[in-house]
Design a protein around this motif. Structure first.
Motif, PDB file in Angstrom:
ATOM      1  N   VAL A 197     -26.734 -54.941  60.996  1.00  0.00           N
ATOM      2  CA  VAL A 197     -26.669 -55.769  59.969  1.00  0.00           C
ATOM      3  C   VAL A 197     -28.426 -56.221  59.739  1.00  0.00           C
ATOM      4  O   VAL A 197     -28.318 -58.099  59.232  1.00  0.00           O
ATOM      5  CB  VAL A 197     -26.117 -57.474  59.805  1.00  0.00           C
ATOM      6  N   ASP A 198     -29.287 -56.391  59.956  1.00  0.00           N
ATOM      7  CA  ASP A 198     -30.183 -56.430  60.545  1.00  0.00           C
ATOM      8  C   ASP A 198     -31.630 -56.767  59.338  1.00  0.00           C
ATOM      9  O   ASP A 198     -32.493 -58.089  58.976  1.00  0.00           O
ATOM     10  CB  ASP A 198     -31.467 -55.920  61.579  1.00  0.00           C
ATOM     11  N   ASP A 199     -30.832 -55.917  58.709  1.00  0.00           N
ATOM     12  CA  ASP A 199     -31.816 -55.946  57.049  1.00  0.00           C
ATOM     13  C   ASP A 199     -31.068 -56.549  55.913  1.00  0.00           C
ATOM     14  O   ASP A 199     -31.916 -56.801  54.653  1.00  0.00           O
ATOM     15  CB  ASP A 199     -31.404 -54.465  56.861  1.00  0.00           C
ATOM     16  N   ILE A 200     -30.266 -57.124  56.847  1.00  0.00           N
ATOM     17  CA  ILE A 200     -29.257 -58.144  55.531  1.00  0.00           C
ATOM     18  C   ILE A 200     -29.753 -59.738  55.998  1.00  0.00           C
ATOM     19  O   ILE A 200     -29.150 -60.500  57.610  1.00  0.00           O
ATOM     20  CB  ILE A 200     -27.932 -58.292  55.563  1.00  0.00           C
ATOM     21  N   THR A 201     -31.077 -60.398  55.130  1.00  0.00           N
ATOM     22  CA  THR A 201     -31.022 -62.194  55.328  1.00  0.00           C
ATOM     23  C   THR A 201     -30.514 -62.552  54.393  1.00  0.00           C
ATOM     24  O   THR A 201     -30.703 -61.898  53.390  1.00  0.00           O
ATOM     25  CB  THR A 201     -32.281 -61.842  55.562  1.00  0.00           C
ATOM     26  N   LYS A 202     -30.628 -63.775  53.987  1.00  0.00           N
ATOM     27  CA  LYS A 202     -30.870 -65.375  52.885  1.00  0.00           C
ATOM     28  C   LYS A 202     -32.162 -64.819  51.806  1.00  0.00           C
ATOM     29  O   LYS A 202     -31.200 -64.291  50.578  1.00  0.00           O
ATOM     30  CB  LYS A 202     -31.107 -65.943  53.655  1.00  0.00           C
ATOM     31  N   PRO A 203     -32.611 -63.792  52.150  1.00  0.00           N
ATOM     32  CA  PRO A 203     -33.941 -63.617  50.934  1.00  0.00           C
ATOM     33  C   PRO A 203     -32.971 -62.540  50.475  1.00  0.00           C
ATOM     34  O   PRO A 203     -33.662 -61.558  49.415  1.00  0.00           O
ATOM     35  CB  PRO A 203     -35.365 -63.418  51.562  1.00  0.00           C
ATOM     36  N   SER A 204     -32.863 -61.127  51.243  1.00  0.00           N
ATOM     37  CA  SER A 204     -32.524 -60.037  51.010  1.00  0.00           C
ATOM     38  C   SER A 204     -31.035 -60.116  49.564  1.00  0.00           C
ATOM     39  O   SER A 204     -31.101 -59.037  49.671  1.00  0.00           O
ATOM     40  CB  SER A 204     -32.698 -58.680  52.208  1.00  0.00           C
ATOM     41  N   VAL A 205     -29.901 -60.701  50.371  1.00  0.00           N
ATOM     42  CA  VAL A 205     -29.661 -60.796  49.056  1.00  0.00           C
ATOM     43  C   VAL A 205     -29.244 -61.363  47.797  1.00  0.00           C
ATOM     44  O   VAL A 205     -29.941 -62.358  47.605  1.00  0.00           O
ATOM     45  CB  VAL A 205     -28.274 -61.799  50.094  1.00  0.00           C
ATOM     46  N   LEU A 206     -29.915 -60.316  46.897  1.00  0.00           N
ATOM     47  CA  LEU A 206     -30.116 -60.661  45.426  1.00  0.00           C
ATOM     48  C   LEU A 206     -29.199 -60.940  44.459  1.00  0.00           C
ATOM     49  O   LEU A 206     -29.262 -61.262  43.811  1.00  0.00           O
ATOM     50  CB  LEU A 206     -30.771 -58.950  44.933  1.00  0.00           C
ATOM     51  N   GLU A 207     -27.568 -61.183  45.255  1.00  0.00           N
ATOM     52  CA  GLU A 207     -26.687 -61.461  44.279  1.00  0.00           C
ATOM     53  C   GLU A 207     -25.357 -60.986  45.185  1.00  0.00           C
ATOM     54  O   GLU A 207     -25.140 -60.066  46.244  1.00  0.00           O
ATOM     55  CB  GLU A 207     -25.857 -60.175  43.129  1.00  0.00           C
ATOM     56  N   GLY A 208     -23.994 -61.921  45.367  1.00  0.00           N
ATOM     57  CA  GLY A 208     -23.287 -62.444  46.437  1.00  0.00           C
ATOM     58  C   GLY A 208     -23.767 -63.109  47.214  1.00  0.00           C
ATOM     59  O   GLY A 208     -24.705 -64.200  47.409  1.00  0.00           O
ATOM     60  N   SER A 209     -22.653 -63.417  47.700  1.00  0.00           N
ATOM     61  CA  SER A 209     -22.751 -64.219  49.343  1.00  0.00           C
ATOM     62  C   SER A 209     -23.564 -63.999  50.810  1.00  0.00           C
ATOM     63  O   SER A 209     -22.965 -62.925  51.450  1.00  0.00           O
ATOM     64  CB  SER A 209     -21.052 -65.136  49.255  1.00  0.00           C
ATOM     65  N   TYR A 210     -24.713 -64.033  51.070  1.00  0.00           N
ATOM     66  CA  TYR A 210     -24.628 -63.959  53.019  1.00  0.00           C
ATOM     67  C   TYR A 210     -23.645 -64.106  53.459  1.00  0.00           C
ATOM     68  O   TYR A 210     -23.700 -63.711  54.896  1.00  0.00           O
ATOM     69  CB  TYR A 210     -26.367 -64.607  52.383  1.00  0.00           C
ATOM     70  N   ASP A 211     -22.984 -65.539  53.352  1.00  0.00           N
ATOM     71  CA  ASP A 211     -22.542 -66.707  54.585  1.00  0.00           C
ATOM     72  C   ASP A 211     -21.311 -64.838  54.353  1.00  0.00           C
ATOM     73  O   ASP A 211     -20.582 -64.687  55.456  1.00  0.00           O
ATOM     74  CB  ASP A 211     -22.280 -67.839  53.154  1.00  0.00           C
ATOM     75  N   LEU A 212     -20.681 -64.491  53.150  1.00  0.00           N
ATOM     76  CA  LEU A 212     -19.851 -63.270  53.501  1.00  0.00           C
ATOM     77  C   LEU A 212     -19.757 -62.276  54.167  1.00  0.00           C
ATOM     78  O   LEU A 212     -18.801 -61.965  55.024  1.00  0.00           O
ATOM     79  CB  LEU A 212     -19.410 -63.601  52.319  1.00  0.00           C
ATOM     80  N   VAL A 213     -21.138 -62.366  53.849  1.00  0.00           N
ATOM     81  CA  VAL A 213     -21.705 -60.355  55.434  1.00  0.00           C
ATOM     82  C   VAL A 213     -20.803 -61.015  56.071  1.00  0.00           C
ATOM     83  O   VAL A 213     -21.114 -60.521  57.309  1.00  0.00           O
ATOM     84  CB  VAL A 213     -22.846 -59.937  55.134  1.00  0.00           C
ATOM     85  N   MET A 214     -22.319 -62.176  56.908  1.00  0.00           N
ATOM     86  CA  MET A 214     -21.657 -63.010  58.130  1.00  0.00           C
ATOM     87  C   MET A 214     -20.660 -63.247  58.942  1.00  0.00           C
ATOM     88  O   MET A 214     -20.693 -63.060  60.185  1.00  0.00           O
ATOM     89  CB  MET A 214     -22.631 -63.824  58.005  1.00  0.00           C
ATOM     90  N   SER A 215     -19.489 -63.566  57.894  1.00  0.00           N
ATOM     91  CA  SER A 215     -18.313 -64.056  58.630  1.00  0.00           C
ATOM     92  C   SER A 215     -17.519 -62.293  58.613  1.00  0.00           C
ATOM     93  O   SER A 215     -16.853 -62.211  59.972  1.00  0.00           O
ATOM     94  CB  SER A 215     -17.735 -64.668  57.414  1.00  0.00           C
ATOM     95  N   TYR A 216     -17.793 -61.751  57.768  1.00  0.00           N
ATOM     96  CA  TYR A 216     -17.093 -60.021  58.137  1.00  0.00           C
ATOM     97  C   TYR A 216     -18.195 -59.482  59.366  1.00  0.00           C
ATOM     98  O   TYR A 216     -17.360 -59.070  60.738  1.00  0.00           O
ATOM     99  CB  TYR A 216     -18.054 -59.116  57.449  1.00  0.00           C
ATOM    100  N   HIS A 217     -19.409 -59.941  59.599  1.00  0.00           N
ATOM    101  CA  HIS A 217     -20.441 -59.536  60.952  1.00  0.00           C
ATOM    102  C   HIS A 217     -19.468 -60.291  62.511  1.00  0.00           C
ATOM    103  O   HIS A 217     -19.363 -60.163  62.807  1.00  0.00           O
ATOM    104  CB  HIS A 217     -21.495 -59.816  61.057  1.00  0.00           C
ATOM    105  N   ALA A 218     -19.145 -61.137  61.677  1.00  0.00           N
ATOM    106  CA  ALA A 218     -18.256 -61.994  63.442  1.00  0.00           C
ATOM    107  C   ALA A 218     -17.491 -61.726  63.427  1.00  0.00           C
ATOM    108  O   ALA A 218     -16.925 -61.325  64.535  1.00  0.00           O
ATOM    109  CB  ALA A 218     -18.841 -64.247  63.279  1.00  0.00           C
ATOM    110  N   ALA A 219     -16.489 -61.589  62.564  1.00  0.00           N
ATOM    111  CA  ALA A 219     -15.302 -60.812  62.868  1.00  0.00           C
ATOM    112  C   ALA A 219     -15.169 -59.108  62.979  1.00  0.00           C
ATOM    113  O   ALA A 219     -14.321 -59.216  63.923  1.00  0.00           O
ATOM    114  CB  ALA A 219     -13.935 -61.205  61.510  1.00  0.00           C
TER     115      ALA A 219
END
Length: 473
Positions: A199-221
């Protein structure tokens, strides 16, 4: 080992006009969270603690620190969320998370699965405007509605597009993604399909729409739960029941540990913990722009197709907690069935499970000149010699399938008709763009495809004999 607890704010109280750290309440918070962690450990559950300004929900820890001046959300692995609200909030009763998270801002799943759907759109082809607009139309009419209207929202949809995508196309794409709380649009040309590690390519600046925190919660889970990774091209559709059906199957057959199997099915013998499996679709409906038997049709043609290899839409990889993608011999869709054996029973792992073509798991593929590979695409020059009885069967199949598009895939048939008209109206420019886009990274690179596209562009009759077998059921 207990997971780390990170506080995004330091707690202060006003004393004589001076802000000072409230040590007693801070220590109470630590004690309360530690006790809660011990309780959860006895249940073999993991705790993830996030402090933010989310809405208050329950009062378990709120009673301990009723005046705590920030909202603290505690997410438990049993899909229950406890929120410690800011001062003055009213508390409710503890609620299951599927009723608690309407905006889809954190991972949750009734099966304790981490399910991610991966889609790519115009990567490394940012300025092919005619091709891009046609593909945007396919995405809007076919792909988007089927995932928006899934019978469960307990999955994450990651859509990766070129960071330099034409602004008008990007605006259209963002407008669609904005309607789905569990969808995230990422500006990236990477082709990652691993929420646990890549998920290294998914950063706050690279998220163009939607929630970065949502991705990180899936990554953590994903670090402590089984993972499902499903592929879906940006011009294909899955049945609105597909995600829930696949999750139910994975949970029932291969996800549960021996102890969980006994809890869920007491009469079922314990089995060893599974490692990985692949859910492979071989069959799909295909929608083509042209109907060889009715050149005046504004619907195109829907036909059934069966392949000997796994098709991309709906292809799902299932990994248990201790497994990585490197454990698989291959993840190339048209090679999988050649190197990985078919499963002999529903309980087998390290093998290939077929996704049957039924109402809950139907797949629809758009086969149009926007396709990078042009495989099995029916063109205006396609002619098929079949007996009248066989033609009648195909015509009836199309009619039945066309009428089911709304109920199966949530597809608006009027929008699909308009899309067909738009594509045909701009077809020469679309084909020209498709030729230019050949052989870019992650896209098809076949001389036969280039030649077929050039023939279509020049108006020459394409070879049609290869299509004859495609009409055999």
């Amino acid at each position: 080992m207990l997971p780390k607890t990170k506080l995004s704010k330091t707690v202060f109280q006003a004393e004589g006009g001076k802000a000072t750290r409230s040590k007693p309440r801070y220590e109470l918070l630590k004690v309360a969270l530690f006790c809660l962690a011990l309780v959860q450990i006895t249940k073999l559950l993991k705790i993830v603690i996030v402090v933010d300004n989310r809405q208050s929900q329950v009062n378990t820890l709120g009673e301990v620190i009723n005046q705590f001046p920030t909202s603290t959300t505690v997410f438990l692995a049993n899909s229950t969320t406890i929120t410690i609200p800011a001062s003055g909030n009213n508390f409710g009763e503890q609620t299951e998370s599927n009723n608690l998270n309407p905006q889809g801002q954190t991972w949750q799943n009734k099966f304790e699965l981490v399910h991610v759907v991966h889609t790519r759109f115009m990567q490394r082809q940012p300025n092919l405007k005619h091709l891009g607009q046609a593909r945007m139309g396919l995405f809007r009419a076919i792909t988007f509605p089927c995932l928006k209207h899934q019978t469960t929202s307990e999955f994450l949809w990651i859509i990766r597009t070129d960071p330099d995508l034409d602004p008008s196309m990007l605006d259209d794409l963002r407008r669609e993604v904005r309607q789905v709380p569990n969808a995230v649009l990422v500006g990236s040309n990477e082709n990652e399909n691993d929420i646990r590690h890549d998920v290294d390519d998914i950063t706050k600046p690279s998220v163009l729409e939607g929630s970065y925190d949502l991705v990180m919660s899936y990554h953590a889970a994903a670090q402590s739960h089984p993972v499902l990774e499903t592929r879906l091209d940006a011009d294909d559709a899955l049945s609105v029941h597909f995600i829930e059906s696949i999750q139910t199957r994975a949970a029932a057959q291969l996800i549960y540990s021996p102890q969980q199997q006994q809890q869920q099915q007491p009469n079922r013998p314990s089995a060893r913990q599974p490692t990985w499996m692949i859910l492979c679709p071989f069959d799909a409906l295909e929608w083509h722009l042209y109907n060889p038997w009715d050149k005046t049709s504004d619907e195109g043609l829907i036909k059934f197709a069966n392949k000997r290899t796994c098709i991309t839409p709906g292809l799902t990889f299932v990994y248990h907690v201790h497994v990585t993608k490197e454990s698989l011999p291959t993840r190339v869709h048209d090679v999988i069935s050649k190197v990985i054996p078919a499963c002999k029973s529903n309980d087998d792992d390290k093998c290939l499970h077929s996704i049957d073509h039924d109402l809950d798991t139907t797949i629809l593929r758009a086969r149009t000149p926007t396709s990078a590979g042009m495989h099995r695409v029916i063109t205006d020059s396609t002619s098929v010699s079949l007996a009248q009885e066989e033609i009648a069967q195909f015509v009836q199949f199309h009619q039945d399938s066309w009428s089911d598009l709304k109920s199966r895939f949530a597809i608006d048939i009027d929008l699909l008709k308009q899309l067909r008209s738009d594509v045909l109206g701009d077809l020469p420019a679309i084909i020209d763009d498709n030729i230019k886009g050949q052989c870019t990274r992650f896209h098809s690179c076949k001389e036969s495809t280039k030649e077929e596209l050039k023939q279509l562009l020049s108006g020459d009759k394409a070879q049609t004999t290869e299509f004859k077998q495609h009409f055999k059921k």
